[in-house]
Design a protein around this motif. Structure first.
Motif, PDB file in Angstrom:
ATOM      1  N   PRO A  17       0.981  -1.325   0.043  1.00 17.75           N
ATOM      2  CA  PRO A  17      -0.263  -0.211  -0.103  1.00 17.75           C
ATOM      3  C   PRO A  17       0.903   0.675  -0.159  1.00 17.75           C
ATOM      4  O   PRO A  17       1.897   1.577  -0.119  1.00 17.75           O
ATOM      5  N   VAL A  18       0.498   2.120  -1.097  1.00 15.66           N
ATOM      6  CA  VAL A  18       1.831   3.675  -0.795  1.00 15.66           C
ATOM      7  C   VAL A  18       0.038   4.136  -1.132  1.00 15.66           C
ATOM      8  O   VAL A  18      -0.773   5.055  -1.408  1.00 15.66           O
ATOM      9  N   ALA A  19      -0.023   5.154  -0.203  1.00 15.85           N
ATOM     10  CA  ALA A  19      -1.407   5.919   0.740  1.00 15.85           C
ATOM     11  C   ALA A  19      -1.342   7.172   0.090  1.00 15.85           C
ATOM     12  O   ALA A  19      -0.357   7.919  -0.021  1.00 15.85           O
ATOM     13  N   GLY A  20      -2.335   7.886  -0.399  1.00 18.36           N
ATOM     14  CA  GLY A  20      -2.683   9.183  -0.968  1.00 18.36           C
ATOM     15  C   GLY A  20      -3.500   8.977  -2.094  1.00 18.36           C
ATOM     16  O   GLY A  20      -2.997   8.290  -2.983  1.00 18.36           O
ATOM     17  N   GLY A  21      -3.962   9.982  -1.398  1.00 16.78           N
ATOM     18  CA  GLY A  21      -5.856   9.697  -2.653  1.00 16.78           C
ATOM     19  C   GLY A  21      -5.245   9.704  -4.456  1.00 16.78           C
ATOM     20  O   GLY A  21      -4.488  10.751  -3.883  1.00 16.78           O
ATOM     21  N   GLY A  22      -5.862   9.275  -4.840  1.00 16.49           N
ATOM     22  CA  GLY A  22      -5.824  10.277  -6.691  1.00 16.49           C
ATOM     23  C   GLY A  22      -4.651   9.106  -7.361  1.00 16.49           C
ATOM     24  O   GLY A  22      -3.942   9.060  -8.310  1.00 16.49           O
ATOM     25  N   GLY A  23      -3.482   8.564  -6.093  1.00 17.12           N
ATOM     26  CA  GLY A  23      -2.640   7.777  -6.908  1.00 17.12           C
ATOM     27  C   GLY A  23      -1.188   8.709  -6.370  1.00 17.12           C
ATOM     28  O   GLY A  23      -0.249   7.398  -7.610  1.00 17.12           O
ATOM     29  N   GLU A  24      -0.871   9.448  -6.817  1.00 16.18           N
ATOM     30  CA  GLU A  24      -0.078  10.575  -6.935  1.00 16.18           C
ATOM     31  C   GLU A  24       1.526  10.131  -6.650  1.00 16.18           C
ATOM     32  O   GLU A  24       2.884   9.253  -6.787  1.00 16.18           O
ATOM     33  N   SER A  25       1.192   9.637  -5.167  1.00 18.95           N
ATOM     34  CA  SER A  25       2.782   8.887  -4.908  1.00 18.95           C
ATOM     35  C   SER A  25       3.019   7.986  -4.587  1.00 18.95           C
ATOM     36  O   SER A  25       3.965   7.248  -5.197  1.00 18.95           O
ATOM     37  N   ALA A  26       1.557   6.830  -4.768  1.00 16.41           N
ATOM     38  CA  ALA A  26       1.542   5.163  -5.345  1.00 16.41           C
ATOM     39  C   ALA A  26       2.524   5.022  -6.558  1.00 16.41           C
ATOM     40  O   ALA A  26       3.235   4.279  -6.897  1.00 16.41           O
ATOM     41  N   MET A  27       2.353   6.415  -7.887  1.00 18.18           N
ATOM     42  CA  MET A  27       2.641   6.527  -9.026  1.00 18.18           C
ATOM     43  C   MET A  27       4.640   6.107  -8.777  1.00 18.18           C
ATOM     44  O   MET A  27       5.271   5.888  -9.278  1.00 18.18           O
TER      45      MET A  27
END
Ligand code: BGC
Length: 413
Positions: A57-67
């Motif tokens: 999991p990589v928190a942060g709505g919309g997924g910018e941090s995950a990307m």
């Protein structure tokens, strides 16, 4: 090998449960209560098929941090089995040659016939399925506290002026009118709706999809920014940096009247034990009914070694199963990515979401969400985020925001 030998001995070699055993490592940004509840539906489904789940999991709505985390992983040759992904980001990875080829499983299960073209456009690269769409969300929704609306004799507003009058009435009664979290992607989520409500379908497409400089620099766009500033005046003082699910909680807890947010917000209301119609209301952002600004969460599959391929295919196959698409989306707040799933298990908001999607698809009023990566590639999206959020925070007048928007998009294209 040992498992296969055992399976053969037991005479169950053909069962999916045994042949798919293995592990999938999945990167995603589903960390809120409602999102985690939905993800559990997927984890449980896979576990029943003998596939274990390594969570990234990589928190942060919309997924910018995950990307950002994903890029670092792939660059260091350590790609996960799959990653939650939106729109243009999927196509970017496809172009870079990092994606697995899911055509065999897609052909066997007939995905081509049941996934709408608008989603296939993002799930395929070069004629190959590289991604499994799990849902369709849409961003032009409002989530409202029913008790506050009842107390003040309010009903769902149907145009922008009525929306402002409603916010005003909620403010007078001492509640926070608009629950909002000051993060660029959340402001951009509101922007999707305001552009659509202000300029209509044709304008949305010209400005945010075609990136037409005249539309971006138009008086209509200035009105969009003026309206964003009006909405800004109804958020509370502590909005900066607040996560979206904490803004949902303000509505759930009767501290705020409404939130403008995609239908993942419904997952939070449900997770808090609330019921649509009784505790909360869902309605389309005033002036946008008949059109849908959509984003589809997909699980993009990366090239993996042969030891991980069975489990990867099982993940893709599980995601696409009609019964799973129903069970998962009932919890997530979204609607199925397949057109052949019954709406029987969905609540009133979900049924409306499914109806709206089908009619927008039929009437050519289905629009990719700018905020959630389905209108323009990440470079353009991020350039727009910067302008939208700077204006929201009072750094630009509406007129300046319009010219900054034109320049930022031109530079990012
Ligand atoms: C995703 C949703 C997610 C939301 C908030 C959106 O971009 O499509 O699945 O719930 O972000 O994290």
């Amino acid at each position: 090998m040992k498992i296969r030998a055992l399976a053969l001995a037991l005479g169950v070699a053909a069962s999916g449960a045994v042949s798919a055993a293995g592990e999938v490592e999945v990167l995603h940004w589903w960390t809120s209560g409602g999102e985690a509840a939905a993800l559990n539906v997927l984890k449980d489904d896979l576990s029943s098929k003998g596939v274990s789940w390594a969570d990234m999991p990589v928190a942060g709505g919309g997924g910018e941090s995950a990307m950002t985390v994903l890029r670092a992983r792939v660059t260091s040759n350590n790609a996960p089995t799959a990653a939650q992904m939106l729109g243009y980001d999927i196509l970017d990875w496809g172009k870079q040659g990092a994606a697995a080829d899911l055509n065999a499983v897609a052909a066997k299960e007939g995905w081509d016939a049941v996934v709408p073209a608008a989603l296939q456009n993002f799930a395929k690269h070069d004629g190959k399925w590289i991604s499994a769409p799990v849902n369709v969300h849409s961003t032009n929704w409002v989530w409202a506290n029913k008790a506050i609306f009842d107390e003040l004799g309010l009903s769902a507003p149907i145009n922008f002026d009525e929306l402002v009058a409603t916010l005003e009435a909620i403010k007078k009664a001492g509640y926070t009118p608009l629950a909002h979290g000051g993060q660029a992607w959340q402001e951009a989520t509101i922007f999707d709706s305001v552009v659509l409500a202000t300029g209509g379908v044709g304008f949305y497409r010209k400005a945010l999809v075609d990136l037409d400089a005249d539309a971006l620099g138009s008086d209509t766009m200035k009105t969009v920014f003026d309206r964003m500033a009006i909405l800004r005046s109804y958020v509370d003082d502590n909005f900066s940096g607040r996560d979206w699910n904490l803004a949902s909680a303000m509505v759930i807890e009767k501290k705020a009247g409404m939130q403008i947010m995609g239908d993942w917000a419904k997952g939070e209301f449900l997770n808090a034990g609330q019921k649509p119609g009784d505790d909360f209301m869902c309605f389309r952002f005033p002036g946008t009914s008949g059109a849908v600004t959509f984003n589809s969460d997909q699980f993009m599959m990366f090239k993996v070694g042969s030891d991980r391929r069975d489990a990867q295919n099982q993940l893709a196959s599980s995601i696409m199963a009609p019964s799973f698409q129903s069970a998962f989306n009932v919890v997530k707040g979204s609607v199925p990515a397949r057109t052949d799933v019954s709406d029987a298990d969905f609540d009133a908001c979900g049924k409306k979401g499914m109806r709206d999607l089908a009619s927008a698809n039929a009437n050519n009023t289905l629009l990719g969400s700018l905020a959630h990566g389905h209108a323009a590639p990440a470079s353009v999206k991020n350039a727009m985020y910067d302008v939208i959020t700077a204006h929201f925070n009072g750094e630009y007048s509406s007129a300046d925001a319009v010219s900054e928007l034109v320049a930022a998009v031109d530079a990012a294209k």
